[in-house]
Design a protein around this motif. Structure first.
Motif, PDB file in Angstrom:
ATOM      1  N   ALA A  70       5.762  10.580  -0.759  1.00  0.00           N
ATOM      2  CA  ALA A  70       5.070  11.107  -1.933  1.00  0.00           C
ATOM      3  C   ALA A  70       6.002  12.004  -2.735  1.00  0.00           C
ATOM      4  CB  ALA A  70       3.822  11.882  -1.517  1.00  0.00           C
ATOM      5  N   CYS A  71       5.654  12.189  -3.997  1.00  0.00           N
ATOM      6  CA  CYS A  71       6.455  13.000  -4.900  1.00  0.00           C
ATOM      7  C   CYS A  71       5.727  14.279  -5.297  1.00  0.00           C
ATOM      8  CB  CYS A  71       6.769  12.227  -6.183  1.00  0.00           C
ATOM      9  SG  CYS A  71       7.998  10.951  -5.960  1.00  0.00           S
ATOM     10  N   THR A  72       6.494  15.336  -5.426  1.00  0.00           N
ATOM     11  CA  THR A  72       6.041  16.530  -6.130  1.00  0.00           C
ATOM     12  C   THR A  72       6.916  16.638  -7.378  1.00  0.00           C
ATOM     13  OG1 THR A  72       7.607  17.984  -5.005  1.00  0.00           O
ATOM     14  CG2 THR A  72       5.462  17.625  -3.935  1.00  0.00           C
ATOM     15  N   ARG A  73       6.736  17.702  -8.141  1.00  0.00           N
ATOM     16  CA  ARG A  73       7.587  17.855  -9.329  1.00  0.00           C
ATOM     17  C   ARG A  73       9.060  17.987  -8.982  1.00  0.00           C
ATOM     18  NH1 ARG A  73       4.707  21.826 -13.764  1.00  0.00           N
ATOM     19  NH2 ARG A  73       2.928  20.471 -14.239  1.00  0.00           N
ATOM     20  N   ALA A  74       9.333  18.527  -7.791  1.00  0.00           N
ATOM     21  CA  ALA A  74      10.718  18.815  -7.444  1.00  0.00           C
ATOM     22  C   ALA A  74      11.313  17.870  -6.421  1.00  0.00           C
ATOM     23  CB  ALA A  74      10.826  20.250  -6.915  1.00  0.00           C
ATOM     24  N   ALA A  75      10.466  17.208  -5.627  1.00  0.00           N
ATOM     25  CA  ALA A  75      11.029  16.480  -4.479  1.00  0.00           C
ATOM     26  C   ALA A  75      10.303  15.176  -4.202  1.00  0.00           C
ATOM     27  CB  ALA A  75      10.969  17.368  -3.232  1.00  0.00           C
ATOM     28  N   VAL A  76      11.031  14.303  -3.511  1.00  0.00           N
ATOM     29  CA  VAL A  76      10.441  13.125  -2.879  1.00  0.00           C
ATOM     30  C   VAL A  76      10.363  13.449  -1.400  1.00  0.00           C
ATOM     31  CG1 VAL A  76      10.682  10.673  -2.370  1.00  0.00           C
ATOM     32  CG2 VAL A  76      11.438  11.557  -4.575  1.00  0.00           C
ATOM     33  N   GLY A  92       0.808  -1.211   0.000  1.00  0.00           N
ATOM     34  CA  GLY A  92       0.000   0.000   0.000  1.00  0.00           C
ATOM     35  C   GLY A  92       0.843   1.264   0.000  1.00  0.00           C
ATOM     36  N   TRP A  93       1.926   1.257   0.758  1.00  0.00           N
ATOM     37  CA  TRP A  93       2.814   2.423   0.862  1.00  0.00           C
ATOM     38  C   TRP A  93       3.458   2.741  -0.492  1.00  0.00           C
ATOM     39  CZ3 TRP A  93       8.380   3.096   1.369  1.00  0.00           C
ATOM     40  CH2 TRP A  93       8.781   4.261   2.039  1.00  0.00           C
ATOM     41  N   THR A  94       3.920   1.700  -1.183  1.00  0.00           N
ATOM     42  CA  THR A  94       4.536   1.941  -2.494  1.00  0.00           C
ATOM     43  C   THR A  94       3.487   2.211  -3.576  1.00  0.00           C
ATOM     44  OG1 THR A  94       4.673  -0.456  -2.913  1.00  0.00           O
ATOM     45  CG2 THR A  94       6.620   0.613  -1.957  1.00  0.00           C
ATOM     46  N   ASP A  95       2.247   1.716  -3.386  1.00  0.00           N
ATOM     47  CA  ASP A  95       1.169   2.097  -4.309  1.00  0.00           C
ATOM     48  C   ASP A  95       1.017   3.619  -4.346  1.00  0.00           C
ATOM     49  OD1 ASP A  95       0.406  -0.463  -5.071  1.00  0.00           O
ATOM     50  OD2 ASP A  95      -1.267  -0.600  -3.670  1.00  0.00           O
ATOM     51  N   ALA A  96       0.949   4.228  -3.151  1.00  0.00           N
ATOM     52  CA  ALA A  96       0.768   5.672  -3.069  1.00  0.00           C
ATOM     53  C   ALA A  96       1.976   6.413  -3.634  1.00  0.00           C
ATOM     54  CB  ALA A  96       0.533   6.088  -1.617  1.00  0.00           C
ATOM     55  N   PHE A  97       3.171   5.901  -3.334  1.00  0.00           N
ATOM     56  CA  PHE A  97       4.380   6.533  -3.856  1.00  0.00           C
ATOM     57  C   PHE A  97       4.423   6.482  -5.377  1.00  0.00           C
ATOM     58  CE2 PHE A  97       8.732   5.632  -5.401  1.00  0.00           C
ATOM     59  CZ  PHE A  97       9.239   6.916  -5.301  1.00  0.00           C
ATOM     60  N   MET A  98       4.151   5.306  -5.952  1.00  0.00           N
ATOM     61  CA  MET A  98       4.199   5.167  -7.405  1.00  0.00           C
ATOM     62  C   MET A  98       3.177   6.082  -8.089  1.00  0.00           C
ATOM     63  SD  MET A  98       6.597   2.999  -8.285  1.00  0.00           S
ATOM     64  CE  MET A  98       6.155   2.415  -9.923  1.00  0.00           C
TER      65      MET A  98
END
Length: 500
Positions: free
Chosen positions: A457-463, A336-342
């Motif tokens: 989580a990711c934004t355009r500039a950062a993890v 679940g954690w990597t689902d959200a990250f991906m």
């Protein structure tokens, strides 16, 4: 994890297969979607030798088979197995004294024995393939000592199968030991084989010990990085050239012949003859070796429709997670954690890639009991060679590499041969997933129910790793280093957000 609980509660069972060449016992831990063999033993009895020319089972072969069955009965008793299914195939059904032998076989094993016809044998072989490959589609060919069964498998649906009297022992008898004459016999028999009309450009699933022996010889000649037969692929043209080589030379002179048991070698040329002619007439895209066949088909058809539809790969790795992880359930947290990250990283992912990622998460902590210096190597070796179904060799290599990278530096892993099995895209995903898992484990100590408190989580500039103030002390220098490593892999900066 209902599948694991079901496995623990279920009783073991066994299949006894009285074939034309071998008599085999396979005991399974339980009736599950991904059955685990407890014990596997065979005796090469050669029941089918001479049946094609004499019409009779030879007394010596029958006696050897009956002795094997008495041994198997004792083994099942010692394993506490009462659920025993016994089937007999081509040699017994074709021989005039087959009925008498079957009666003696039932006395020897202590349970009724089913004599299955050729069409039924084809169906069971196809069910075995359906149970052990992810979305299989093609023609299944089961080569035994007495017969060859062919059947089309299209989108998990079976078409009408055929049985032809051109098994390895039968061809040896009918051709009087001449592979050249055997080729003509096989060619004539296969001309009327309807399933081959649907083979062009598709996959041919090769079932049976002789074909597995051929594939093992091919595998060892090319120094293949895995020693797993199930799912081994040989391109059609390459398989045809190899089959013709085996036909025309003394097999004992072939490179890597030591990888094939001496008892199997006499039938290699006849297996090659049949495979050569199938490829010549059907023109398949590839030959894929299946270690699953009639026995696995018998198990598969006993499952409910709902259980059949379950993913055998995920069920198997859930079992590994339950048995070997330090905190079973953490693997599901990782999914679940990597689902959200991906999703936040906008990394496009196919359905097959997603199931591989989930499988890797569930396998990620199975080597925690090893010394830290050897966890990467142990993860890689266990997973690369694990008894997994529903996965091809590229997927198997992905799982092994991702879990090894979870423990060690992915830039210097010494596994070039295994990396050769995966695409650059899958290799990149293995490194990204491993980098994310390295953060997860250091934040949670591998404990279930914790990871959801640290969303990634990711934004355009950062993890970004988000942490509550009460748990800010968990953000150590090692966490920051691992976060930056992950961020670099996807072209971003690493950042920690402390909630107010």
């Amino acid at each position: 994890m209902p599948s694991t609980a079901a496995s623990a509660a279920a009783a073991p069972l066994a299949i006894v297969d009285i074939g034309s060449n071998s008599v085999r016992l396979v005991a399974y831990e339980a009736l599950t979607r991904a059955p685990t063999p407890l014990f596997n033993e065979k005796v090469l009895c050669g029941l089918g030798k001479g049946v094609a020319t004499t019409g009779l089972l030879a007394p010596e072969a029958a006696d050897k088979a009956l002795a094997a069955l008495r041994t198997f009965r004792a083994l099942c008793r010692n394993m506490g197995i009462d659920d025993i299914t016994v089937v007999a195939t081509a040699a017994t059904r074709d021989a005039r004294n087959g009925a008498a032998f079957l009666e003696a076989a039932q006395d020897a094993i202590g349970v009724p024995a089913q004599l299955i016809g050729g069409a039924r044998e084809a169906e069971l072989a196809a069910l075995g393939v359906a149970s052990s490959f992810h979305k299989p589609d093609g023609i299944v060919g089961d080569l035994g000592g007495g017969s060859l069964e062919l059947i089309e498998l299209r989108k998990a649906k079976l078409r009408k199968g055929v049985s032809l009297p051109i098994g390895g022992l039968a061809l040896s008898d009918l051709s009087k030991g001449s592979p050249k004459r055997a080729l003509k016999i096989a060619r004539d028999a296969l001309k009327a084989a309807g399933p081959l009309d649907a083979l062009r450009g598709r996959t041919f699933y090769a079932v049976g010990g002789t074909w597995r022996a051929l594939a093992r010889l091919h595998m060892h000649q090319r120094n293949y990085p895995l020693d797993v037969m199930h799912g081994y692929v040989i391109p059609g043209d390459e398989a045809e050239a190899f089959a013709r080589l085996v036909e025309r030379v003394d097999t004992n002179m072939l490179t890597a012949i030591g990888s094939v048991s001496a008892a199997r070698r006499p039938l290699l040329s006849y297996g090659a003859v049949v495979l050569d002619e199938i490829i010549h007439q059907g023109r398949p895209r590839a030959i894929v070796v299946s270690a699953a066949g009639v026995r696995e088909g018998l198990l598969f058809e006993r499952l409910s429709t709902k259980r059949r539809d379950a993913d055998p790969l995920i069920e198997a790795v859930e079992h590994y997670d339950a048995l070997r992880a330090r905190s079973p359930g953490h693997g599901h947290d990782l999914c679940g954690w990597t689902d959200a990250f991906m999703a936040s990283a906008d990394l496009d992912e196919s359905e097959d890639e997603r199931r591989l990622r989930h499988a890797a998460c569930l396998l990620s902590d199975i080597s925690w009991r090893a010394h830290p210096d050897y966890r990467a190597a142990q993860s890689l070796n266990i997973i690369a060679n694990a008894n997994l179904i529903g996965i091809d060799h590229a997927g198997r290599a992905f799982l092994a590499l991702a879990c090894a990278y979870r423990h060690a530096n992915a830039d210097d892993d010494g596994n070039a041969s295994l990396r050769s099995l995966v695409s650059p895209r899958l290799l990149d995903r293995a490194r990204i997933l491993a980098a994310a898992m390295r953060i997860a484990f250091i934040m949670t100590a591998g404990q279930a129910g914790v990871l959801r408190r640290f969303p990634l989580a990711c934004t355009r500039a950062a993890v970004s790793l988000t942490v509550a103030p009460a748990e800010a002390d968990l953000v150590s220098d090692r966490v920051m280093n691992r976060l930056r490593q992950l961020a670099r892999l996807i072209g971003r900066e690493g950042a920690v957000l402390i909630l107010k």
